[in-house]
Design a protein around this motif. Structure first.
Motif, PDB file in Angstrom:
ATOM      1  N   THR A   1     -12.378 -10.457  -5.703  1.00 37.94           N
ATOM      2  CA  THR A   1     -11.232 -11.350  -5.547  1.00 37.94           C
ATOM      3  C   THR A   1     -10.196 -11.118  -6.644  1.00 37.94           C
ATOM      4  N   GLY A   2      -8.966 -10.991  -6.203  1.00 39.07           N
ATOM      5  CA  GLY A   2      -7.871 -10.733  -7.136  1.00 39.07           C
ATOM      6  C   GLY A   2      -7.361 -12.012  -7.788  1.00 39.07           C
ATOM      7  N   SER A   3      -6.459 -11.846  -8.740  1.00 40.99           N
ATOM      8  CA  SER A   3      -5.957 -13.031  -9.449  1.00 40.99           C
ATOM      9  C   SER A   3      -5.081 -13.882  -8.534  1.00 40.99           C
ATOM     10  N   ASP A   4      -4.540 -13.292  -7.458  1.00 40.16           N
ATOM     11  CA  ASP A   4      -3.846 -14.102  -6.452  1.00 40.16           C
ATOM     12  C   ASP A   4      -4.532 -13.905  -5.099  1.00 40.16           C
ATOM     13  N   PRO A   5      -5.525 -14.735  -4.821  1.00 42.59           N
ATOM     14  CA  PRO A   5      -6.335 -14.541  -3.598  1.00 42.59           C
ATOM     15  C   PRO A   5      -5.552 -14.771  -2.313  1.00 42.59           C
ATOM     16  N   THR A   6      -4.314 -15.285  -2.406  1.00 46.85           N
ATOM     17  CA  THR A   6      -3.544 -15.520  -1.179  1.00 46.85           C
ATOM     18  C   THR A   6      -2.872 -14.227  -0.691  1.00 46.85           C
ATOM     19  N   LEU A   7      -2.843 -13.206  -1.549  1.00 41.53           N
ATOM     20  CA  LEU A   7      -2.161 -11.958  -1.157  1.00 41.53           C
ATOM     21  C   LEU A   7      -3.036 -11.121  -0.224  1.00 41.53           C
ATOM     22  N   PRO A   8      -2.411 -10.246   0.576  1.00 46.36           N
ATOM     23  CA  PRO A   8      -3.211  -9.331   1.412  1.00 46.36           C
ATOM     24  C   PRO A   8      -4.117  -8.449   0.550  1.00 46.36           C
TER      25      PRO A   8
ATOM     26  N   GLN B   1     -13.853  -2.390 -12.830  1.00 48.17           N
ATOM     27  CA  GLN B   1     -14.404  -3.584 -13.524  1.00 48.17           C
ATOM     28  C   GLN B   1     -14.779  -3.220 -14.960  1.00 48.17           C
ATOM     29  N   ARG B   2     -15.476  -2.067 -15.105  1.00 52.06           N
ATOM     30  CA  ARG B   2     -15.896  -1.651 -16.461  1.00 52.06           C
ATOM     31  C   ARG B   2     -14.687  -1.381 -17.356  1.00 52.06           C
ATOM     32  N   GLY B   3     -13.610  -0.868 -16.726  1.00 56.99           N
ATOM     33  CA  GLY B   3     -12.403  -0.556 -17.496  1.00 56.99           C
ATOM     34  C   GLY B   3     -11.603  -1.799 -17.865  1.00 56.99           C
ATOM     35  N   GLY B   4     -12.058  -2.967 -17.405  1.00 57.34           N
ATOM     36  CA  GLY B   4     -11.383  -4.223 -17.752  1.00 57.34           C
ATOM     37  C   GLY B   4     -10.171  -4.514 -16.874  1.00 57.34           C
ATOM     38  N   PHE B   5     -10.046  -3.787 -15.759  1.00 57.81           N
ATOM     39  CA  PHE B   5      -8.912  -4.011 -14.859  1.00 57.81           C
ATOM     40  C   PHE B   5      -9.085  -5.342 -14.125  1.00 57.81           C
ATOM     41  N   ARG B   6      -7.976  -6.004 -13.903  1.00 53.93           N
ATOM     42  CA  ARG B   6      -8.003  -7.260 -13.153  1.00 53.93           C
ATOM     43  C   ARG B   6      -7.006  -7.125 -12.006  1.00 53.93           C
ATOM     44  N   PRO B   7      -7.463  -6.988 -10.766  1.00 53.90           N
ATOM     45  CA  PRO B   7      -6.495  -6.798  -9.672  1.00 53.90           C
ATOM     46  C   PRO B   7      -5.748  -8.092  -9.342  1.00 53.90           C
ATOM     47  N   ARG B   8      -4.504  -7.943  -8.913  1.00 55.61           N
ATOM     48  CA  ARG B   8      -3.758  -9.129  -8.458  1.00 55.61           C
ATOM     49  C   ARG B   8      -4.107  -9.358  -6.974  1.00 55.61           C
ATOM     50  N   HIS B   9      -4.010  -8.291  -6.188  1.00 49.85           N
ATOM     51  CA  HIS B   9      -4.478  -8.361  -4.790  1.00 49.85           C
ATOM     52  C   HIS B   9      -5.994  -8.172  -4.814  1.00 49.85           C
ATOM     53  N   SER B  10      -6.718  -8.896  -3.988  1.00 52.93           N
ATOM     54  CA  SER B  10      -8.156  -8.634  -3.905  1.00 52.93           C
ATOM     55  C   SER B  10      -8.376  -7.194  -3.458  1.00 52.93           C
ATOM     56  N   ILE B  11      -9.444  -6.591  -3.960  1.00 49.71           N
ATOM     57  CA  ILE B  11      -9.821  -5.244  -3.497  1.00 49.71           C
ATOM     58  C   ILE B  11     -11.072  -5.429  -2.649  1.00 49.71           C
ATOM     59  N   GLU B  12     -11.041  -4.857  -1.443  1.00 47.88           N
ATOM     60  CA  GLU B  12     -12.152  -5.104  -0.533  1.00 47.88           C
ATOM     61  C   GLU B  12     -12.741  -3.780  -0.055  1.00 47.88           C
ATOM     62  N   LEU B  13     -14.070  -3.694  -0.162  1.00 48.87           N
ATOM     63  CA  LEU B  13     -14.768  -2.535   0.386  1.00 48.87           C
ATOM     64  C   LEU B  13     -15.073  -2.836   1.850  1.00 48.87           C
ATOM     65  N   LEU B  14     -14.614  -1.958   2.752  1.00 51.48           N
ATOM     66  CA  LEU B  14     -14.861  -2.155   4.187  1.00 51.48           C
ATOM     67  C   LEU B  14     -15.870  -1.114   4.666  1.00 51.48           C
ATOM     68  N   VAL B  15     -16.896  -1.594   5.337  1.00 47.30           N
ATOM     69  CA  VAL B  15     -17.895  -0.679   5.900  1.00 47.30           C
ATOM     70  C   VAL B  15     -17.856  -0.901   7.414  1.00 47.30           C
TER      71      VAL B  15
ATOM     72  N   ALA C   1      -6.138   0.735  -8.135  1.00 52.52           N
ATOM     73  CA  ALA C   1      -5.519  -0.049  -9.219  1.00 52.52           C
ATOM     74  C   ALA C   1      -4.021  -0.144  -8.989  1.00 52.52           C
ATOM     75  N   ALA C   2      -3.396   1.006  -8.687  1.00 49.91           N
ATOM     76  CA  ALA C   2      -1.936   1.012  -8.513  1.00 49.91           C
ATOM     77  C   ALA C   2      -1.530   0.114  -7.341  1.00 49.91           C
ATOM     78  N   LEU C   3      -2.298   0.162  -6.246  1.00 48.97           N
ATOM     79  CA  LEU C   3      -1.922  -0.589  -5.056  1.00 48.97           C
ATOM     80  C   LEU C   3      -2.193  -2.091  -5.191  1.00 48.97           C
ATOM     81  N   SER C   4      -3.117  -2.437  -6.088  1.00 46.76           N
ATOM     82  CA  SER C   4      -3.522  -3.856  -6.158  1.00 46.76           C
ATOM     83  C   SER C   4      -2.856  -4.609  -7.304  1.00 46.76           C
ATOM     84  N   ARG C   5      -1.973  -3.929  -8.035  1.00 51.06           N
ATOM     85  CA  ARG C   5      -1.321  -4.601  -9.185  1.00 51.06           C
ATOM     86  C   ARG C   5      -0.333  -5.669  -8.736  1.00 51.06           C
TER      87      ARG C   5
END
Ligand code: GLV
Ligand code: MN
Ligand code: MN
Length: 412
Positions: free
Chosen positions: A68-75, A109-123, A408-412
């Motif tokens: 979940t990103g810092s703004d969960p309302t975003l796509p 996560q290990r690099g300390g990145f915090r996404p603004r848009h949620s990042i979702e793994l789709l299977v 990272a670039a797309l979720s900032r």
């Protein structure tokens, strides 16, 4: 941000995943909704939860694991692929995009990145057409390319409906709930092995996919007349397999003579009834796969196959019935995602080739609802859909690193 991929862990996960298979190693067979597929899904869910992701499944079994990103309302920014494997396949097709996608999230996560848009793994459920005859089942439904009614008509080779099979797998919701709107995903990126030889041959570490070729598949039934292999003399025969043999060569010829190297046609399945040495084949079923980068040319080959069928049916006094299972258009990848991937390659000083995907992927259907592109890594000799499919740990790690950077670039 310090971005580091844990390659040994990722490779050992790919190895562990390959052991969840119905074939003897090194081959992998993992058909959708078999006990083996369900075991693989459970294994993967546990790995996603260990990474702190929130996991849900939709009614067709597409799996979404969300950071979940810092703004969960975003796509969301999505990444992923499939875990099903055709009979006698390898370890990497689909799996690199799924486990690589998971490792990309963990690296961020290990690099300390915090996404603004949620990042979702789709299977995605059943990218391979093995069980229900049509590929990319999950992504077709997510994108609305396959309607719930269309899906309800699908049956496996035992005649069991998709609806029944998925319910037995514990998926009970309404199929109407599967489709996503185009507001769901800001972007989608799929990491995949190339499944062709170009990157390896040109010694280029990565491929950024700019378009995906048009796939089509047909099921052809040929009905002749059976009988005793000794008693029925040659002039009286209406042998369905001999008609099929002529048709198979006509299909090969239609692709070979299309005028472009991009046209391919394959008859990968031939079922003969009754299948006894001393019985004339009365019925044959063929599965045909046709692809091209150019839609008109691909459709031209389909028409040629149809005319060849009519000629052969008349000459051999058999009936030939063709069912078109899918005939999809090619698609151009989205410039913003192509650019995010290209920029990530540049940032890490990695050369890349802009290329066409000749294989189809869930990305072809994600393109209907989200800006989408793909990242390819080389695979040895271009081999895929065979047990000796191989991608090196270095190539897998490079692809995962570039994927992480792009996410990272797309979720900032
Ligand atoms: C996907 O598996 C394809 O056949 O292209
Ligand atoms: Mn495949
Ligand atoms: Mn694949």
């Amino acid at each position: 941000m310090k971005l580091e991929v844990d390659a040994p862990r990722l490779v050992s996960e790919i190895e562990a995943f390959a052991a969840i298979s119905d074939a003897e190693a090194p081959a992998v067979t993992r058909i959708v909704f078999t006990p083996t597929d369900l075991k693989a899904r459970a294994w993967l869910k546990a790995r996603c939860e260990e990474a702190g992701l929130t996991v849900r499944q939709d009614p067709i079994g597409n799996t979404f694991a969300r950071w979940t990103g810092s703004d969960p309302t975003l796509p969301v920014v999505g990444s992923g692929s499939h875990i099903d494997a055709i009979p006698n396949a390898g370890k990497y097709d689909g799996v690199v995009g799924v486990l690589g996608g998971l490792e990309a999230i963990r690296a961020l996560q290990r690099g300390g990145f915090r996404p603004r848009h949620s990042i979702e793994l789709l299977v995605f459920t059943s990218e391979e057409p093995t069980r229900f005859g049509i590929g990319c089942l999950g992504s077709r439904m997510l994108s609305g390319t396959l309607s719930p009614d269309g899906a309800r008509q699908l049956k496996d080779s035992e005649g069991v409906s998709l609806d029944e099979v998925r319910q037995r797998a514990g998926l009970h919701g309404e199929l109407e709930a599967v489709k996503l709107t185009s507001a769901y995903c800001k972007a989608f990126v799929e990491l995949h092995i190339e499944q062709g030889p170009l990157l390896e041959r040109q010694r280029i570490p990565l491929g950024v996919v700019t378009s995906i070729a048009a796939p089509a598949s047909l099921r052809i039934s040929i009905e002749g007349s059976g009988g005793h292999a000794g008693g029925v003399l040659m002039p009286g025969r209406r042998d369905a397999l001999c008609a099929a043999a002529e048709l198979i060569l006509a299909i090969e010829n239609a692709a070979r003579t299309s005028g472009a190297i991009d046209t391919v046609a394959t008859v990968g399945l031939c079922e003969v009834f009754p299948g006894a040495v001393n019985s004339i084949p009365s019925r044959v079923r063929l599965s045909v796969d046709i692809r091209d980068t150019d839609l008109k040319r691909r459709d031209g080959v389909m028409q040629e196959i149809d005319s060849a069928g009519r000629v052969i049916a008349a000459k051999r006094q058999v009936s030939i019935h063709t069912e078109v299972l899918n005939a999809d258009a090619p698609a151009e990848c989205a410039p913003i995602v192509v650019e995010a991937l290209s920029e990530s390659c540049r940032k890490h000083n990695l050369g890349f080739l802009s290329m066409v995907s000749r294989a189809y992927h869930d990305s072809l259907f994600m393109l209907a609802i989200a800006p989408t592109a793909m990242l390819f890594i080389p695979c040895r000799n271009g081999y895929s859909h065979r047990p000796d499919e191989y991608a090196s740990p270095e190539d897998i790690a490079r692809g995962t690193l570039v994927l992480a950077e792009a996410l990272a670039a797309l979720s900032r």
